[in-house]
Scaffold this active site. Structure first.
Site, short mmCIF file in Angstrom:
data_model
loop_
_atom_site.label_atom_id
_atom_site.label_comp_id
_atom_site.label_asym_id
_atom_site.label_seq_id
_atom_site.Cartn_x
_atom_site.Cartn_y
_atom_site.Cartn_z
N HIS A 274 61.92 31.21 -91.65
CA HIS A 274 61.41 32.25 -92.54
C HIS A 274 62.00 33.62 -92.19
O HIS A 274 61.74 34.60 -92.87
CB HIS A 274 59.89 32.26 -92.43
CG HIS A 274 59.21 33.16 -93.41
ND1 HIS A 274 59.89 33.90 -94.35
CD2 HIS A 274 57.92 33.45 -93.61
CE1 HIS A 274 59.03 34.60 -95.07
NE2 HIS A 274 57.82 34.34 -94.63
N CYS A 275 62.78 33.71 -91.09
CA CYS A 275 63.16 35.05 -90.63
C CYS A 275 64.65 35.34 -90.77
O CYS A 275 65.05 36.16 -91.59
CB CYS A 275 62.74 35.21 -89.17
SG CYS A 275 60.97 35.10 -88.95
N ILE A 276 65.46 34.67 -89.94
CA ILE A 276 66.87 35.08 -89.80
C ILE A 276 67.64 34.98 -91.13
O ILE A 276 68.45 35.86 -91.41
CB ILE A 276 67.58 34.27 -88.68
CG1 ILE A 276 66.71 34.22 -87.41
CG2 ILE A 276 68.96 34.82 -88.38
CD1 ILE A 276 66.57 35.51 -86.68
N ILE A 278 66.53 35.50 -94.03
CA ILE A 278 65.89 36.31 -95.07
C ILE A 278 65.82 37.79 -94.73
O ILE A 278 66.25 38.65 -95.51
CB ILE A 278 64.46 35.76 -95.33
CG1 ILE A 278 64.58 34.40 -96.02
CG2 ILE A 278 63.62 36.72 -96.16
CD1 ILE A 278 63.30 33.66 -96.16
N ASP A 279 65.30 38.09 -93.54
CA ASP A 279 64.99 39.48 -93.19
C ASP A 279 66.17 40.45 -93.34
O ASP A 279 65.98 41.58 -93.82
CB ASP A 279 64.44 39.57 -91.76
CG ASP A 279 63.22 38.69 -91.57
OD1 ASP A 279 62.64 38.28 -92.58
OD2 ASP A 279 62.87 38.42 -90.41
#
Ligand SMILES: NC(=O)c1ccc[n+]([C@@H]2O[C@H](COP(=O)([O-])OP(=O)(O)OC[C@H]3O[C@@H](n4cnc5c(N)ncnc54)[C@H](O)[C@@H]3O)[C@@H](O)[C@H]2O)c1
Length: 439
Positions: A274-276, A278-279
């Protein structure tokens, strides 16, 4: 410090403050556990009634986050989960851990954060502390959240307090947990910062106060962009070295012996979670406001997005040497979670690999001890697969076995012994073997 913040600080220091955690997922749940363990009363809020019901029975829905100890807290009335947001009025601090995905055009989707802010605004009362933990672009707390929270006439820094403190959760990490990872905190005003700092100081090893919510928001983005760009770099080096007949894994190991100025990053089949993936694009979007196009982020995105195709090409090449193509071939994909030993398949490169293989006419099965079924999630809604048992027959019958996730529980020696061809995207099979191709 005004009287309201003084009172709240006293309640925090005495552990009498009631903590509300909004969004009980991969980030919210460990946070609930950390506050409970440190003696606080916690109310968990989620719009998903299934999660609320399970937590109130002391059951977990995330494999690597056990919740058996919740039963004790439930019995002691120290913890409860609810979908009734009117209970927000009963808490002293509201910590927001809701999703911040990208929309179909890869722009920030702040709808979960804004909806939560609207809900909080309806119940906000004097003396409360609100902290956003969801990863987002600089300016979200002061530009987006604050005006909504002030709708009812309460004023930040005077009547209520607002801060941003990014989560640094590393799912499945046995060493670094919520409590022993330092926590960055930024407040809208001096009192906002002091209160958020006081609260987290009760549960984490160290807080890192910064001058504003924007600095705190940017810190999280910098950390994830750093990872994203470095993973892209090592992925590119993998492809270059492979053409030269050099094993990138051996190079990384050797380079890691340098005691300064080098930090190892590892290549793989593509980014997941959910992080790398997307952010970084939250910053890309925000940077347009100041007339800047984020070149490193775009380039890293390009390389990382191409990695599942690289694994596919390597598989095709190896099959080709045996006179086979994808059409009609049996391919077994090992691991559908985006990284080892967890059950999270969000943005997993395995989904991409499977969907490409299916489109090319391969008969694809997958095994993942953590993910019994996959309905594909965002972007892969056509997928509908169940994890198949990993047997000698299945390994022998597969034309290729792709190691997409290096779960610890796999017996790689046994897999290699029984498979005709193994395509290893994770260096799970350490020693060179005739039937193993690194990808
Ligand atoms: N997963 C990670 O490893 C990780 C690490 C660091 C930061 N983050 C960030 O933390 C945030 C949360 O991520 P996550 O992985 O925990 O997401 P998640 O999807 O696991 O959990 C989010 C939860 O919020 C709930 N929810 C959605 N809208 C809600 C609303 N309006 N009110 C109450 N609950 C609501 C969902 O039902 C879900 O249970 C994101 O911004 C993410 O980028 C995640």
């Amino acid at each position: 410090m005004n009287q309201l913040s003084h009172n709240l600080q006293k309640r925090i220091k005495a552990k009498l403050a009631v903590v509300g955690v909004v969004g009980l997922g991969y980030v919210g749940l460990p946070l609930v556990k950390a506050f409970l363990k440190n003696g606080f009363t916690v109310i968990g809020f989620d719009i998903d009634p299934r999660k609320v019901k399970m937590l109130n029975q002391g059951k977990t829905y995330i494999k690597h986050i056990p919740t058996t100890e919740l039963r004790e807290y439930l019995l002691a009335k120290q913890f409860t989960a609810t979908s009734d947001f009117a209970c927000l009025a009963d808490v002293d601090a509201i910590l927001i851990c809701v999703p911040t995905p990208l929309d179909d055009h890869r722009n920030p989707d702040l709808s979960f954060v804004l909806k939560t802010a609207e809900t909080i605004a309806k119940h906000l009362r004097k003396g409360q502390l609100v902290v956003l933990e969801s990863t987002t672009y600089p300016g979200t707390t002061d530009e987006e959240m604050l005006p909504i929270l002030e709708w009812g006439g309460l004023k930040v820094g005077r009547d209520f307090f607002l801060a941003f403190s990014p989560e640094r959760e590393n799912p499945g990490d046995p060493v670094y947990t919520t409590e022993n990872i330092p926590k960055v905190v930024g407040g809208l005003t001096k009192d906002c910062l002091a209160l958020a700092d006081a609260l987290y100081s009760q549960v984490v090893v160290k807080t890192v106060p910064v001058s504003s919510t924007r600095v705190a928001e940017s810190t999280k983005l910098m950390e994830n962009i750093f990872r994203c760009v470095n993973i892209a770099l090592v992925n590119e080096l993998k492809m270059i070295f492979d053409r030269m007949g050099i094993d990138v894994w051996e190079v990384i190991k050797a380079a890691s012996s340098k005691p300064f100025g080098f930090m190892p990053f590892y290549p793989g089949p593509g980014l997941g979670g959910h992080c790398i993936p997307i952010d970084p694009f939250y910053l890309t979007w925000k940077a347009r406001e100041v007339d800047y196009s984020t070149k490193f982020i775009e380039l890293a995105g390009e390389i990382n997005t191409a990695m599942p195709y690289y694994v596919i090409n390597k598989t095709l090449e190896a099959l080709g040497k045996k006179g086979k193509s994808f059409k009609g071939s049996k391919i077994l994909v090992l691991g559908i979670a985006y990284k080892k030993d967890i059950d999270d398949q969000r943005e997993s490169p395995s989904l991409k690999i499977i969907s490409i293989l299916q489109k090319k006419g391969a008969k694809v099965e997958y095994n993942d001890p953590y993910v019994p079924k996959s309905t594909g999630l965002r972007g892969y809604s056509g997928l509908s697969l169940k994890s198949v048992p990993l047997t000698v027959e299945r390994l022998q019958q597969a034309d290729a076995v792709i190691i997409a996730t290096n779960h610890t529980s796999y017996d790689y020696g046994w897999i290699v012994k029984n498979a005709k061809l193994v395509v290893d995207s994770r260096n799970a099979v350490k020693k060179p073997r005739k039937n193993v191709v690194k990808a």
